[in-house]
Motif scaffolding. Sequence first.
Motif, PDB file in Angstrom:
ATOM      1  N   ASP A   1       0.783  -1.138   0.231  1.00  0.00           N
ATOM      2  CA  ASP A   1      -0.044   0.044  -0.109  1.00  0.00           C
ATOM      3  C   ASP A   1       0.787   1.342   0.051  1.00  0.00           C
ATOM      4  O   ASP A   1       1.848   1.518   0.884  1.00  0.00           O
ATOM      5  CB  ASP A   1      -0.977   0.131   1.231  1.00  0.00           C
ATOM      6  N   TRP A   2       0.461   2.292  -0.786  1.00  0.00           N
ATOM      7  CA  TRP A   2       1.324   3.398  -0.876  1.00  0.00           C
ATOM      8  C   TRP A   2       0.291   4.602  -0.379  1.00  0.00           C
ATOM      9  O   TRP A   2      -0.657   4.640  -1.000  1.00  0.00           O
ATOM     10  CB  TRP A   2       1.502   3.683  -2.396  1.00  0.00           C
ATOM     11  N   TYR A   3       0.841   5.473   0.574  1.00  0.00           N
ATOM     12  CA  TYR A   3       0.027   6.289   1.314  1.00  0.00           C
ATOM     13  C   TYR A   3       0.957   7.674   0.747  1.00  0.00           C
ATOM     14  O   TYR A   3       1.937   7.917   0.715  1.00  0.00           O
ATOM     15  CB  TYR A   3       0.281   6.335   2.882  1.00  0.00           C
ATOM     16  N   PHE A   4      -0.280   8.710   0.395  1.00  0.00           N
ATOM     17  CA  PHE A   4       0.351   9.935  -0.099  1.00  0.00           C
ATOM     18  C   PHE A   4      -0.715  11.008   0.403  1.00  0.00           C
ATOM     19  O   PHE A   4      -2.010  10.827   0.234  1.00  0.00           O
ATOM     20  CB  PHE A   4       0.423   9.963  -1.524  1.00  0.00           C
ATOM     21  N   GLU A   5      -0.110  12.174   0.848  1.00  0.00           N
ATOM     22  CA  GLU A   5      -1.031  13.296   0.895  1.00  0.00           C
ATOM     23  C   GLU A   5      -2.374  12.872   1.893  1.00  0.00           C
ATOM     24  O   GLU A   5      -3.460  13.298   1.634  1.00  0.00           O
ATOM     25  CB  GLU A   5      -1.566  14.143  -0.196  1.00  0.00           C
ATOM     26  N   GLY A   6      -2.115  12.068   3.090  1.00  0.00           N
ATOM     27  CA  GLY A   6      -3.130  11.742   3.794  1.00  0.00           C
ATOM     28  C   GLY A   6      -4.015  10.672   3.801  1.00  0.00           C
ATOM     29  O   GLY A   6      -5.195  10.410   4.325  1.00  0.00           O
ATOM     30  N   ASP A   7      -3.784   9.851   2.689  1.00  0.00           N
ATOM     31  CA  ASP A   7      -4.674   8.827   2.311  1.00  0.00           C
ATOM     32  C   ASP A   7      -4.041   7.704   1.471  1.00  0.00           C
ATOM     33  O   ASP A   7      -2.883   7.763   1.125  1.00  0.00           O
ATOM     34  CB  ASP A   7      -5.660   9.321   1.164  1.00  0.00           C
ATOM     35  N   LEU A   8      -4.665   6.409   1.435  1.00  0.00           N
ATOM     36  CA  LEU A   8      -4.277   5.411   0.764  1.00  0.00           C
ATOM     37  C   LEU A   8      -4.384   5.796  -0.806  1.00  0.00           C
ATOM     38  O   LEU A   8      -5.447   5.911  -1.320  1.00  0.00           O
ATOM     39  CB  LEU A   8      -4.854   4.027   1.118  1.00  0.00           C
ATOM     40  N   ALA A   9      -3.153   6.031  -1.386  1.00  0.00           N
ATOM     41  CA  ALA A   9      -3.258   6.390  -3.065  1.00  0.00           C
ATOM     42  C   ALA A   9      -3.418   5.121  -3.698  1.00  0.00           C
ATOM     43  O   ALA A   9      -4.071   5.351  -4.718  1.00  0.00           O
ATOM     44  CB  ALA A   9      -2.005   7.202  -3.199  1.00  0.00           C
ATOM     45  N   PHE A  10      -2.911   4.092  -3.498  1.00  0.00           N
ATOM     46  CA  PHE A  10      -3.183   2.895  -4.696  1.00  0.00           C
ATOM     47  C   PHE A  10      -2.364   1.580  -3.925  1.00  0.00           C
ATOM     48  O   PHE A  10      -1.399   1.908  -2.783  1.00  0.00           O
ATOM     49  CB  PHE A  10      -2.419   3.025  -5.980  1.00  0.00           C
ATOM     50  N   THR A  11      -2.454   0.504  -4.331  1.00  0.00           N
ATOM     51  CA  THR A  11      -1.747  -0.795  -4.038  1.00  0.00           C
ATOM     52  C   THR A  11      -1.021  -1.266  -5.186  1.00  0.00           C
ATOM     53  O   THR A  11      -1.625  -1.315  -6.277  1.00  0.00           O
ATOM     54  CB  THR A  11      -2.752  -1.620  -3.231  1.00  0.00           C
ATOM     55  N   LEU A  12       0.260  -1.611  -4.926  1.00  0.00           N
ATOM     56  CA  LEU A  12       0.942  -2.625  -5.899  1.00  0.00           C
ATOM     57  C   LEU A  12       1.275  -3.868  -5.448  1.00  0.00           C
ATOM     58  O   LEU A  12       1.604  -3.958  -4.189  1.00  0.00           O
ATOM     59  CB  LEU A  12       2.331  -1.591  -6.495  1.00  0.00           C
ATOM     60  N   TYR A  13       1.215  -4.846  -6.429  1.00  0.00           N
ATOM     61  CA  TYR A  13       1.604  -6.420  -6.204  1.00  0.00           C
ATOM     62  C   TYR A  13       2.765  -6.617  -6.296  1.00  0.00           C
ATOM     63  O   TYR A  13       3.104  -7.894  -6.793  1.00  0.00           O
ATOM     64  CB  TYR A  13       0.350  -7.225  -6.745  1.00  0.00           C
ATOM     65  N   THR A  14       3.578  -5.865  -5.728  1.00  0.00           N
ATOM     66  CA  THR A  14       5.007  -5.922  -5.557  1.00  0.00           C
ATOM     67  C   THR A  14       5.629  -5.560  -4.379  1.00  0.00           C
ATOM     68  O   THR A  14       5.144  -4.509  -3.973  1.00  0.00           O
ATOM     69  CB  THR A  14       5.871  -5.278  -6.828  1.00  0.00           C
ATOM     70  N   PRO A  15       6.827  -5.989  -3.888  1.00  0.00           N
ATOM     71  CA  PRO A  15       7.214  -5.507  -2.479  1.00  0.00           C
ATOM     72  C   PRO A  15       7.615  -3.974  -2.852  1.00  0.00           C
ATOM     73  O   PRO A  15       7.791  -3.479  -3.774  1.00  0.00           O
ATOM     74  CB  PRO A  15       8.226  -6.341  -2.407  1.00  0.00           C
ATOM     75  N   CYS A  16       7.668  -3.241  -1.533  1.00  0.00           N
ATOM     76  CA  CYS A  16       7.947  -1.933  -1.532  1.00  0.00           C
ATOM     77  C   CYS A  16       9.355  -1.827  -2.128  1.00  0.00           C
ATOM     78  O   CYS A  16      10.198  -2.786  -2.045  1.00  0.00           O
ATOM     79  CB  CYS A  16       8.181  -1.165  -0.024  1.00  0.00           C
ATOM     80  N   PRO A  17       9.611  -0.722  -2.968  1.00  0.00           N
ATOM     81  CA  PRO A  17      10.815  -0.470  -3.879  1.00  0.00           C
ATOM     82  C   PRO A  17      12.143  -0.632  -2.829  1.00  0.00           C
ATOM     83  O   PRO A  17      12.246   0.208  -1.904  1.00  0.00           O
ATOM     84  CB  PRO A  17      10.763   0.494  -4.459  1.00  0.00           C
ATOM     85  N   ALA A  18      13.277  -1.346  -3.229  1.00  0.00           N
ATOM     86  CA  ALA A  18      14.461  -1.042  -2.440  1.00  0.00           C
ATOM     87  C   ALA A  18      15.713  -0.612  -3.205  1.00  0.00           C
ATOM     88  O   ALA A  18      16.548  -0.088  -2.423  1.00  0.00           O
ATOM     89  CB  ALA A  18      14.961  -2.597  -1.935  1.00  0.00           C
TER      90      ALA A  18
END
Length: 194
Positions: free
Chosen positions: A159-176
Amino acid sequence: MTLRTTCAALGAFVLAATLAACSQAEDAERGDAASASAPAVSSAPVATAAAAKDGEAPTLSAYIGKHPTEPIQGVTFFQHPAVRAAIVASGADRDIQKAIVFDDNVVGVVTETRGRLLLHGYDPAGAGSTNWAILMIPDGSKAAVCYSTGIEGYEKGADWYFEGDLAFTLYTPCPAEEGDMETLSNWPIGPIPG
């Protein structure tokens, strides 16, 4: 120090202190003595305030190539007012914020990719399935927080959070690293991917 810088630092400090106070009150209410005695979020405002007395916090670009616990001008990356404010402003809930600054995380160094700062970490207890990332513009004006407890097809993702809300979900791990950033294009500088 300009009035704008002073106000920004003060605002970040107030946000961090408020988060810490709320965290302690909620922990005490639940009777969770272990987390009430040493919450990860509450320790940073004191160090940030001490560094602020000596002058401005360093620019965020100064942390590139550094481990986030390595202080610059007496301020670690997680103690930096702009970073603390970005984590709070992302909209990620308090438990996610605490998980990101958890002392036992395995955390890389702050890197720069396509005009943004990237920091990735994971909880070793879950063998890396619980992972997170902070992606922000070097001036701190735009930032996003990624958090994942594991990827399961299209049922559970990062889950990606941006400007106070859940912006979108990607089905890969968070980028490293840089190679993980393809699906994000130049977000959060540009539009939300997709």
